[in-house]
Design a protein around this motif. Structure first.
Motif, PDB file in Angstrom:
ATOM      1  N   PHE A  28       0.845  -1.190   0.000  1.00  0.00           N
ATOM      2  CA  PHE A  28       0.000   0.000   0.000  1.00  0.00           C
ATOM      3  C   PHE A  28       0.878   1.237   0.000  1.00  0.00           C
ATOM      4  O   PHE A  28       2.111   1.137   0.070  1.00  0.00           O
ATOM      5  N   THR A  68      -3.413   3.813   1.014  1.00  0.00           N
ATOM      6  CA  THR A  68      -4.211   3.562  -0.175  1.00  0.00           C
ATOM      7  C   THR A  68      -3.633   2.423  -1.010  1.00  0.00           C
ATOM      8  O   THR A  68      -2.444   2.108  -0.908  1.00  0.00           O
ATOM      9  N   GLU A  69      -4.483   1.847  -1.856  1.00  0.00           N
ATOM     10  CA  GLU A  69      -4.060   0.755  -2.733  1.00  0.00           C
ATOM     11  C   GLU A  69      -3.024   1.220  -3.756  1.00  0.00           C
ATOM     12  O   GLU A  69      -2.134   0.465  -4.107  1.00  0.00           O
ATOM     13  N   SER A  75      -6.824   7.024  -4.846  1.00  0.00           N
ATOM     14  CA  SER A  75      -6.868   5.556  -4.781  1.00  0.00           C
ATOM     15  C   SER A  75      -7.712   5.111  -3.588  1.00  0.00           C
ATOM     16  O   SER A  75      -7.882   5.849  -2.618  1.00  0.00           O
ATOM     17  N   LYS A  76      -8.220   3.889  -3.663  1.00  0.00           N
ATOM     18  CA  LYS A  76      -9.057   3.348  -2.589  1.00  0.00           C
ATOM     19  C   LYS A  76      -8.276   3.308  -1.271  1.00  0.00           C
ATOM     20  O   LYS A  76      -7.173   2.781  -1.196  1.00  0.00           O
ATOM     21  N   VAL A  78      -7.370   1.913   2.299  1.00  0.00           N
ATOM     22  CA  VAL A  78      -7.428   0.613   2.966  1.00  0.00           C
ATOM     23  C   VAL A  78      -7.171   0.732   4.468  1.00  0.00           C
ATOM     24  O   VAL A  78      -7.346  -0.230   5.204  1.00  0.00           O
TER      25      VAL A  78
END
Length: 169
Positions: A28, A68-69, A75-76, A78
């Motif tokens: 990540f 983030t991913e 970005s998504k 996490v």
């Protein structure tokens, strides 16, 4: 008063006797942002010596950085990196870091990894030790390999790539 028990613990022993050791590999990006309306990193201590130090020696920063991913801020997400770090080198830019990687989605949602160690921030790659964890990462140990993806030397904003190997139960 502390009670010392040399026998079994009713809550922990059943879990531990059935637990199997696993290895998880995570990848990540951490976004350490000082700029903008909603910074995720805030300087909380800045002694007088920091102003004249080329390494910002003595500065202390509190973080709640998104994980983030991908490397882009959109970005998504996490998880979050929550804790603090301080500039601990007088002649080199080293950071003493103490923070938790708090996962907020997917398989590891609600679990944490505890990170404590020295970050030689100007090295191209460096390692930080994983010293514990909660949830899925109970009794974790391992390391995080870090590589700076982006840094803004003017405002201190940085994006750091993390590759984590955690041994846990």
């Amino acid at each position: 008063m502390v009670h010392i028990c040399y026998g079994s613990s009713k809550e922990i022993d059943p879990w531990l006797s059935h637990a199997k050791e696993k290895v998880s590999h995570l990848h990540f990006y951490l976004h350490d942002t000082f700029s903008g309306q909603n910074p995720s990193a805030v300087e909380i201590v800045k002694p007088d010596i920091t102003h004249i130090s080329p390494t910002l020696f003595g500065a202390l920063v509190m973080i709640d950085d998104p994980l983030t991913e991908g490397p882009l801020p959109i970005s998504k997400e996490v998880g979050r990196a929550q804790g603090l770090y301080g500039s601990s080198g007088q002649t080199t830019f080293d950071l003493a870091m103490a923070f938790n990687l708090v996962f907020t989605s997917g398989l590891f949602n609600g679990s944490t990894l505890a990170v404590l160690g020295r970050n030689q921030a100007t090295d191209s790659t460096r390692e930080l030790p994983i010293v514990g964890g909660t949830g899925v990462f109970r009794l974790a140990r391992g390391f995080a390999s870090l590589k700076t993806y982006f840094i803004n030397a003017t405002n201190g904003d940085a994006i750091v790539e993390y590759n984590v190997s955690a041994i846990h139960y």
